[in-house]
Design a protein around this motif. Structure first.
Motif, PDB file in Angstrom:
ATOM      1  N   TYR A 209       0.839  -1.200   0.000  1.00  0.00           N
ATOM      2  CA  TYR A 209       0.000   0.000   0.000  1.00  0.00           C
ATOM      3  C   TYR A 209       0.870   1.245   0.000  1.00  0.00           C
ATOM      4  CZ  TYR A 209      -2.820  -3.628   2.319  1.00  0.00           C
ATOM      5  OH  TYR A 209      -3.446  -4.800   2.658  1.00  0.00           O
TER       6      TYR A 209
ATOM      7  N   TYR B 140       0.436   5.381   0.992  1.00  0.00           N
ATOM      8  CA  TYR B 140      -0.380   6.414   1.618  1.00  0.00           C
ATOM      9  C   TYR B 140       0.386   7.729   1.591  1.00  0.00           C
ATOM     10  CZ  TYR B 140      -3.623   2.974   3.522  1.00  0.00           C
ATOM     11  OH  TYR B 140      -4.563   1.972   3.648  1.00  0.00           O
TER      12      TYR B 140
ATOM     13  N   PRO C 112      -3.196   9.393   7.518  1.00  0.00           N
ATOM     14  CA  PRO C 112      -2.752   8.957   6.183  1.00  0.00           C
ATOM     15  C   PRO C 112      -3.925   8.843   5.215  1.00  0.00           C
ATOM     16  CG  PRO C 112      -1.787   7.588   7.896  1.00  0.00           C
ATOM     17  CD  PRO C 112      -2.837   8.414   8.548  1.00  0.00           C
TER      18      PRO C 112
ATOM     19  N   PHE D  94      -5.149   7.209   1.616  1.00  0.00           N
ATOM     20  CA  PHE D  94      -4.864   6.105   0.709  1.00  0.00           C
ATOM     21  C   PHE D  94      -4.555   6.611  -0.697  1.00  0.00           C
ATOM     22  CE2 PHE D  94      -5.220   2.022  -1.210  1.00  0.00           C
ATOM     23  CZ  PHE D  94      -5.966   2.176  -2.368  1.00  0.00           C
TER      24      PHE D  94
ATOM     25  N   TYR E  43      -3.145   0.457  -3.803  1.00  0.00           N
ATOM     26  CA  TYR E  43      -2.585  -0.763  -3.273  1.00  0.00           C
ATOM     27  C   TYR E  43      -2.484  -1.827  -4.341  1.00  0.00           C
ATOM     28  CZ  TYR E  43      -6.535  -4.005  -2.316  1.00  0.00           C
ATOM     29  OH  TYR E  43      -7.582  -4.893  -2.404  1.00  0.00           O
TER      30      TYR E  43
ATOM     31  N   ASP F 179      -6.338  -1.420  -6.508  1.00  0.00           N
ATOM     32  CA  ASP F 179      -7.151  -0.218  -6.313  1.00  0.00           C
ATOM     33  C   ASP F 179      -6.235   0.992  -6.399  1.00  0.00           C
ATOM     34  OD1 ASP F 179      -8.780   1.878  -5.472  1.00  0.00           O
ATOM     35  OD2 ASP F 179      -9.555   0.828  -3.727  1.00  0.00           O
TER      36      ASP F 179
ATOM     37  N   SER G  10      -7.636   4.136  -6.735  1.00  0.00           N
ATOM     38  CA  SER G  10      -8.617   5.221  -6.672  1.00  0.00           C
ATOM     39  C   SER G  10      -8.143   6.433  -5.877  1.00  0.00           C
ATOM     40  CB  SER G  10      -9.931   4.708  -6.076  1.00  0.00           C
ATOM     41  OG  SER G  10      -9.722   4.258  -4.750  1.00  0.00           O
TER      42      SER G  10
ATOM     43  N   SER H   7       1.341  -6.215   3.781  1.00  0.00           N
ATOM     44  CA  SER H   7       0.682  -7.208   4.621  1.00  0.00           C
ATOM     45  C   SER H   7       0.693  -8.543   3.904  1.00  0.00           C
ATOM     46  CB  SER H   7      -0.743  -6.781   4.979  1.00  0.00           C
ATOM     47  OG  SER H   7      -1.548  -6.700   3.823  1.00  0.00           O
TER      48      SER H   7
ATOM     49  N   GLU I 114      -4.835  -9.306   2.230  1.00  0.00           N
ATOM     50  CA  GLU I 114      -5.640  -8.095   2.368  1.00  0.00           C
ATOM     51  C   GLU I 114      -6.477  -8.090   3.637  1.00  0.00           C
ATOM     52  OE1 GLU I 114      -6.233  -7.112  -2.330  1.00  0.00           O
ATOM     53  OE2 GLU I 114      -7.062  -8.937  -1.477  1.00  0.00           O
ATOM     54  N   ARG I 115      -6.463  -9.185   4.372  1.00  0.00           N
ATOM     55  CA  ARG I 115      -7.293  -9.242   5.577  1.00  0.00           C
ATOM     56  C   ARG I 115      -6.462  -9.251   6.850  1.00  0.00           C
ATOM     57  NH1 ARG I 115     -12.765 -12.059   4.493  1.00  0.00           N
ATOM     58  NH2 ARG I 115     -12.993 -11.728   2.255  1.00  0.00           N
TER      59      ARG I 115
ATOM     60  N   ALA J 168      -1.488  -4.309   8.391  1.00  0.00           N
ATOM     61  CA  ALA J 168      -0.461  -3.765   7.519  1.00  0.00           C
ATOM     62  C   ALA J 168       0.680  -3.231   8.371  1.00  0.00           C
ATOM     63  CB  ALA J 168      -1.043  -2.655   6.654  1.00  0.00           C
TER      64      ALA J 168
END
Lengths: 113, 117
Positions: free
Chosen positions: A33, A35, A43, A45, A48, A56, A58, A95, A98-99, A102
């Motif tokens: 990721y 930031y 931070p 985003f 990532y 993503d 965005s 990480s 994704e779950r 991080a």
């Protein structure tokens, strides 16, 4: 080292120049990721990656910002035609998936003069 | 709309006392995770504790515990027996697991904690 490594730790550049910020994640971490953190703020985003692909993007503010992770490990955040408003701390995190939590690097302090 | 709200810009606590840092969140996703991070003056973000939306019990990690009140959408961090080294900025963050971007962490504005000797 065992943690997320970001280089350089500090970067001063002139307005209009191109900069690259590097992130070396924890070995084996598939998610990475980026930031951006302004002084006194949380931070924000940017983008990532899951593996080599951007899952993503965005949060990238405009087309001057671009990031790559060609081999699924090291990532580079690239900023073209830098502006003074780009000055901030740029944080990278990785990480296992994704779950999971991080882990962050020390950040790169970018100053555009 | 703010997804994570930390209403306390600054908090002060006496060494060895307990302190609660507030965090409320907003999501329509039934599956999410809540995180707390500590950021000392050195700048590194240090992971402290995690709470999943389906976890039945409040998370604890040493001196840190998370007071999770799902109906109120709050996830307050409790630090017991404060130490001088706890002085730092603290961030609450959320990951919406059910969405299309379930890796992304959204952070609050942070709370600066100062521990007095």
């Amino acid at each position: 080292g065992a943690g997320v490594s970001q280089t350089p730790s500090n970067k001063v550049t002139e307005k209009g120049k191109y900069v690259e910020l590097r992130c070396d994640p924890i070995s084996g971490h598939t998610a990475l990721y980026w930031y951006r953190q302004s002084l006194g703020q949380g931070p924000e985003f940017l983008i990532y990656f899951q593996g080599t692909g951007a899952a993503d993007d965005s949060g990238l503010p405009n087309d001057r910002f671009f990031a790559v992770r060609p081999e699924g490990s090291v990532s580079t955040l690239k900023i073209q035609r830098t502006e003074r408003g780009d000055s901030a701390m740029y944080l990278c995190a990785s990480s296992l998936g994704e779950r999971t939590e991080a882990f962050f690097g020390q950040g790169t302090r970018l100053t555009v003069v | 709309a703010q997804k994570i709200t930390q209403t306390q810009p600054g908090m002060f606590v006496q060494e060895k006392e307990a302190v609660t840092l507030d965090c409320t969140y907003d999501t329509s996703d039934p599956s999410y995770g809540l995180f707390w991070y500590k950021q000392p003056s050195s700048g590194e973000m240090i992971f402290l504790i995690y709470q999943g939306s389906y976890d039945q019990q409040n998370a604890t990690e040493g001196r840190y515990s998370l007071n999770f009140q799902k109906a109120r959408k709050s996830a307050n961090l409790v630090i017991s027996a404060s130490q001088l080294g706890d002085s730092a900025m603290y961030f609450c963050a959320m990951r919406e697991i059910g969405g299309t971007s379930y890796g992304k962490l959204t952070f609050g504005q942070g709370t600066i904690l100062t521990v007095h000797p």
